[in-house]
Design an enzyme around this catalytic site. Structure first.
Site, PDB file in Angstrom:
ATOM      1  CB  CYS A 193      -0.929   0.007   1.206  1.00  0.00           C
ATOM      2  SG  CYS A 193      -0.062   0.220   2.772  1.00  0.00           S
TER       3      CYS A 193
ATOM      4  CG  ASP B  28      12.602  22.523 -35.043  1.00  0.00           C
ATOM      5  OD1 ASP B  28      12.845  23.699 -34.694  1.00  0.00           O
ATOM      6  OD2 ASP B  28      12.624  22.143 -36.225  1.00  0.00           O
TER       7      ASP B  28
ATOM      8  CG  ASP C   4      11.492  27.936 -33.522  1.00  0.00           C
ATOM      9  OD1 ASP C   4      11.902  29.094 -33.698  1.00  0.00           O
ATOM     10  OD2 ASP C   4      11.903  26.957 -34.169  1.00  0.00           O
TER      11      ASP C   4
ATOM     12  CG  ASP D 184      14.169  26.189 -30.838  1.00  0.00           C
ATOM     13  OD1 ASP D 184      14.219  27.428 -30.869  1.00  0.00           O
ATOM     14  OD2 ASP D 184      13.780  25.495 -31.784  1.00  0.00           O
TER      15      ASP D 184
ATOM     16  CB  CYS E 198       4.553  -0.403   1.495  1.00  0.00           C
ATOM     17  SG  CYS E 198       3.582  -1.560   2.445  1.00  0.00           S
TER      18      CYS E 198
END
Length: 840
Positions: A11, A638, A440, A642, A14
Site C-alpha cells: 500500500c 525543434d 518557434d 531552442d 509501504c
C-alpha cells in the site's frame, strides 16, 4: 536515473516508508517509489548496495532493474519486465481459499442460519463443528500467509501497512473465536447448553476466513487492472522484431536482434518490420511509422532517409546501414521515457503520501478506541471486537496510494500510443496548467523547408517556361531558396538543357548562358541592374513580400521573364492548432529571427496572439524569462538554438523531427512533429489530472464514510452496524474502483476539440502591458568599469527592471517595471560622479 524493483509493498504506507528510508542514504539527491509498478527511481551518487541495504532495513526487498536478466545498466524495460505476474498468483490463492471457504460458510452460516442439513455427528456436536471451522479457517490463513508475514513485519519495523490492518483484523477474529471455542467446550462439559449456544454465536471463524478471501479477490482484480495500465507500452514492445537479416560478405544471414552492431548492413523486404534504426543505402519504399508516431499514413523513404526500429516496410526492398542499435534505438528510448515517467512521482501524489504516512497508525488507534468505547458502553466483547475489526478491514490506504500512479501510467501510455511522450509524471501533470505557449516559427509553425508559392510570368511567357529558365539557372546554385525551385521543377518533371558560364554574382544574383542567351536571377536590386521592371510588377513583388514570401526575379538578356515567390510555408494543421490553444484560454506567441514584416505575415496566417520578431538565436531564452512573469509558459521548438529556451520554460515541448539536443532538453516530445499534438498533449494532461482528482476524492470520501460506519457511530441512532465481512468486501472494491476509473482514460479522445471549455485568456494583460524605457545621456563614462558602476546603480533603484549602459555612446537605456521619476534616476547616477545631460 537508476531504477530498482522493490518487493513486499502492499500500500501507499509501504511506498512512503521505502522512499523515506532511501532518501536518508548519503548521496541520494532524489528518490521516487511507484506502488503501481513496484519500482523505484533513485538519483545521486550513493552505491547500489547502500540503497538496497536501506530498503531491506525498512523491511522490504530490492534489486537493480534488469540485473536478473543480465541487462546492462540503463537498459530500457523489456516486455518481460511488464508481464503481469501478480494476477496468476492471486488467482491460485483465491481458488485454493474458495475450496475451503465454501464448506466453512456452509457449516457456519448455512446450517446455523438456514438450517441446511449436516451429518448427525456434526449437527449434534457443537465442539466438533467449532473444531472443523477452526481447521478450515487455519488452512485459509496458511494459504494467505503473505498478509500476516508482510503485515507483522511492517509492524515490527514501525511501519504498519495495509497488510497489517488485514492481519490484525483477521487474526483478532481468529484468536477471539478460539477463545470462544474453548469457553464453549468448558460450558458443554458442565452441560450448560445455554452457555454453549451463547458462545456458538461468538464464533468469527467465517469472518477471519472471509476477510482474507475477499481481500484476495480485491487484490486479484486490482492486479489485473494494474496490468491493463501498461497495455499501450506492451503493444509497442511486441512490435520490436526479434531477428534481422544482415549482409555479411554479400551473403544474407538472419541473426538475433542483439547481435546487430552499429555499421552493419541489413535488408528489409516488403511486409517486414525494420529491426534497428538506420539510414537507407539503396531502394525506395513506403514505411508505416504508426508504431512510433501514431500516424497511420505511410512515409516515403529513399536513399539517405532515416528509418526506425519497429516501423513496417510496406512496399519496396530496402538496404540500410544500422546507425542505432539496442537501447539507443528510437523505440527503446520511447520505452525508457515511459519507464522513467512511471518511476517518478507527480506533485499531487505528495498529498496521498503525507496522508498515507499517518493513515495506518491512525486506523489502528481508531480501532482500539472503538473496542474500548463499546466495552465501556456495556456491549459484549464479541460486539466490541466486531466493530474494531470492521474499522481495520474497511479502511483502505491502497486506494490512496494508487489514485495518482495508475492515472499517470494510463495517461502516459495513451500519450505514447499517439506519439506524445511525457518524460516524467511531473510533465504529464503540469502540461495542462500552461497559460502561454511560445512557438518557434521555423520547423514548428512552418515546415522548415522553402517551397514555391507563386509564379508570375511576364506577358508572352508561360509558367512552364518561367520555371524552366529558373530551374536551369538555380540547378547549379547552393542557395537554400534554389532547392524550392528545383523541387517544384522535379515535381512537374521538367527537363532542360545544361547552362554554361554559371556565376554567382555579388549582390544576391546569378547569371548563366542557356542556348546562347544570358539569363539572370536574383533579388529586385540585382535584376534592376540588368533590365527595367515596371511599376505593376514591383507592386506585385511588394505584395508578396508583405505576405512573408521572398520574390525572386528572372530575366533573359534585357527582358524580364517573371517572378517566382518562395516561402517557408506554414504547416497545414498550424492555424487549427493555434485556434484550439486559444479556445483553451492560452495566449499563443510566435518567436522568430525573421524581420518584423515577414514575421507578422506568418503570424497572421497562423492566427497567433502575439509575434516577437528579430529574436537572435541566443535571445529566445531571455524572451521566455520575460513571458514567465505573465504566467506559466510552454516553449515549443525543434532546433539546437531552442534548447536553452526549452529548459528555461515551465514546460519544454520538442518537435520529434528536431535535433537530439532539443529533445533531451524538453519535458515533452511530439514524435509526429505536428503542432496539433500540442493541444492534444494539454488535453491529455488535463484529463489525467481530472482523473487523479476523482480517484483521490473517492479514496478520501470512502474512508471518511466507511470508518465511522464500521466503528458503529450510527448504531445508537439508526441501529446500523457493519459485519467485518462486508467491511472486507468494501475494502477490496475501493482499490478496484480507483484502478478501473483510471482505465477510463484509455477511451479519452485527445484530438477532440469539441470537449474544450471555451475560456478567455487569463494573460490578456500581455497585449496591454507596454514596457517603459528611458534613455539617459551621461557624460564622464570612460571604460567598462564605468558602465558596470552606472548599471549596478540604476538596477538597484526600485522599479528599474534592467539598464543597458554604453560608455562609447554615452547612454543608459533603462527598462522600468513601474514609474520612476527622472530626478531619482539622475540623482543616483550623479551621486557616482557622472553627469546626466538629459533623459528622454
Amino acid at each position: 536515473m537508476e531504477q530498482y524493483t522493490v518487493t513486499g509493498m502492499s500500500c501507499a504506507a509501504c511506498s512512503s516508508r521505502v522512499e523515506k528510508a532511501v532518501s536518508k542514504v548519503s548521496g541520494v539527491t532524489s528518490c521516487s517509489v511507484s506502488l503501481l509498478t513496484n519500482s523505484m527511481g533513485v538519483e545521486g551518487t550513493a552505491s547500489q548496495s547502500e540503497i538496497i541495504a536501506a530498503v531491506e532495513a525498512a523491511g522490504y526487498g530490492a534489486s537493480v532493474k534488469g540485473a536478473d536478466a543480465g541487462a546492462k545498466k540503463g537498459a530500457a524495460m523489456d516486455e518481460d519486465a511488464l508481464k503481469d505476474r501478480e494476477t496468476p498468483i492471486m488467482k491460485r490463492r483465491l481458488i485454493a481459499s474458495l475450496c475451503f471457504l465454501i464448506p466453512l460458510m456452509y457449516i457456519s452460516m448455512g446450517h446455523m442460519m438456514w438450517n441446511w442439513p449436516l451429518p448427525r455427528f456434526l449437527a449434534d456436536n457443537h465442539v466438533a463443528m467449532g473444531l472443523i471451522q477452526l481447521l478450515f479457517t487455519g488452512i485459509i490463513m496458511v494459504i494467505n500467509q503473505k498478509f500476516f508475514i508482510n503485515g507483522f513485519k511492517g509492524l515490527l519495523h514501525g511501519a504498519p501497512n495495509m497488510d497489517t490492518l488485514v492481519a490484525l483484523g483477521s487474526g483478532a477474529s481468529f484468536v477471539y473465536s478460539i477463545y470462544a471455542l474453548f469457553a464453549m467446550t468448558d460450558a458443554q462439559m458442565k452441560m450448560d447448553m445455554e452457555g454453549v449456544m451463547s458462545y456458538m454465536h461468538e464464533f468469527y471463524f467465517e469472518s477471519a476466513a472471509m476477510i482474507l478471501t475477499l481481500i484476495t479477490v480485491g487484490k486479484m482484480l486490482e492486479a489485473h487492472s494494474k496490468g491493463k495500465t501498461t497495455d499501450a507500452l506492451k503493444s509497442l514492445m511486441k512490435l520490436a522484431p526479434k531477428t534481422a537479416v544482415v549482409l555479411k560478405n554479400g551473403v544474407e544471414t538472419e541473426v538475433s536482434i542483439d547481435q546487430v552492431k552499429k555499421g552493419d548492413i541489413f535488408v528489409v523486404r516488403p511486409g517486414e518490420n525494420i529491426p534497428v534504426d538506420g539510414i537507407v543505402l539503396e531502394g525506395t519504399s513506403a514505411v508505416n511509422e504508426a508504431a512510433l508516431t501514431g500516424e497511420s499514413i505511410p512515409v516515403d523513404k529513399a536513399e539517405s532517409d532515416k528509418v526506425s526500429a519497429a516501423t513496417m516496410n510496406q512496399s519496396g526492398f530496402l538496404k540500410c546501414e544500422a546507425t542505432r542499435v539496442g537501447e539507443d534505438t528510437t523505440l527503446s528510448q520511447i520505452i525508457q521515457m515511459v519507464s522513467d515517467a512511471a518511476a517518478t512521482k507527480a506533485p499531487i501524489a505528495k498529498i496521498a503520501d503525507r496522508v498515507s504516512g499517518i493513515f495506518v497508525p491512525a486506523v489502528i488507534t481508531i480501532a482500539v478506541i472503538t473496542i474500548i468505547v463499546w466495552l465501556i458502553a456495556g456491549q459484549s466483547v464479541g460486539f466490541a471486537l466486531a466493530r474494531g475489526i470492521s474499522v481495520l478491514v474497511i479502511s483502505c490506504p491502497c486506494a490512496l496510494g494508487l489514485a495518482t500512479p495508475v492515472a499517470i501510467m494510463v495517461g502516459n501510455g495513451m500519450g505514447a500510443k499517439n506519439g506524445i511522450m511525457f518524460k516524467t509524471a511531473v510533465s504529464l501533470e503540469e502540461t495542462g496548467k500552461m497559460q502561454i505557449v511560445a512557438l518557434d516559427k521555423t520547423g514548428t509553425i512552418t515546415s522548415g523547408e522553402p517551397k514555391v508559392t507563386d509564379m508570375i510570368p511576364a506577358e508572352g511567357i508561360s509558367e512552364e517556361e518561367l520555371l524552366g529558365f529558373a530551374y536551369a539557372l538555380e540547378r547549379k546554385s547552393e542557395h537554400p531558396l534554389a532547392h524550392a525551385i528545383l523541387q517544384e521543377a522535379q515535381e512537374r518533371r521538367l527537363d532542360v538543357e545544361e547552362v554554361e558560364d554559371f556565376q554567382a554574382v555579388p549582390g544576391n544574383g546569378l547569371s548563366a548562358v542557356l542556348a546562347g542567351k544570358t539569363i539572370y536571377g536574383g533579388n529586385k536590386k540585382f535584376i534592376q541592374t540588368k533590365t527595367s521592371v515596371d511599376a505593376g510588377t514591383l507592386k506585385k513583388a511588394e505584395d508578396l513580400a508583405a505576405e512573408g514570401k521572398t520574390p525572386l526575379f528572372f530575366a533573359k538578356e534585357d527582358q524580364l521573364i517573371g517572378i517566382i515567390a518562395v516561402a517557408d510555408v506554414i504547416k497545414e494543421d498550424s492555424p487549427k492548432a493555434v485556434k484550439e490553444l486559444q479556445n483553451m484560454g492560452i495566449h499563443v506567441v510566435m518567436l522568430t529571427g525573421d524581420n518584423e514584416r515577414t514575421a507578422k505575415a506568418i503570424g497572421r496566417q497562423a492566427g497567433v496572439d502575439e509575434v516577437i520578431a528579430d529574436v537572435l538565436p541566443d535571445g529566445k531564452e531571455a524572451v521566455i524569462r520575460k513571458l514567465k512573469k505573465k504566467g506559466k509558459v510552454a516553449m515549443v521548438g525543434d532546433g539546437i538554438n531552442d534548447a536553452p529556451a526549452l529548459t528555461r520554460a515551465d514546460m519544454g515541448i520538442a518537435i520529434g523531427a528536431g535535433t537530439d539536443i532539443a529533445i533531451d532538453a524538453a519535458d515533452v516530445v511530439l514524435m509526429k512533429s505536428r503542432l496539433s499534438d500540442v493541444p492534444a498533449a494539454i488535453r491529455m494532461s488535463k484529463a489525467t489530472l481530472r482523473n487523479i482528482h476523482e480517484n483521490l476524492f473517492w479514496a478520501f470520501f470512502y474512508n471518511v464514510i466507511g470508518i465511522p460506519l464500521a466503528a458503529g457511530i450510527w448504531y445508537p441512532i439508526f441501529g446500523w452496524k457493519l459485519n467485518p465481512m462486508f467491511g472486507a468486501a468494501a475494502m477490496s472494491l475501493s482499490s478496484f474502483c480507483v484502478v478501473t476509473n483510471a482505465l477510463r482514460l484509455n477511451w479519452f479522445k485527445m484530438y477532440d476539440a469539441s470537449t474544450d471549455k471555451k475560456i478567455k485568456s487569463k494573460v490578456k494583460e500581455i497585449e496591454e502591458e507596454k514596457t517603459m524605457t528611458k534613455t539617459m545621456k551621461i557624460e564622464g563614462m570612460m571604460c567598462g568599469h564605468c558602465e558596470a558602476t552606472v548599471k549596478k546603480t540604476l538596477e538597484a533603484i526600485e522599479g528599474v527592471e534592467a539598464a543597458e549602459v554604453s560608455h562609447e555612446n554615452g547612454t543608459a537605456v533603462v527598462t522600468l517595471a513601474a514609474e520612476v521619476a527622472d530626478e531619482v534616476l539622475k540623482k543616483a547616477v550623479e551621486d557616482k560622479d557622472y553627469k546626466v545631460t538629459g533623459i528622454e
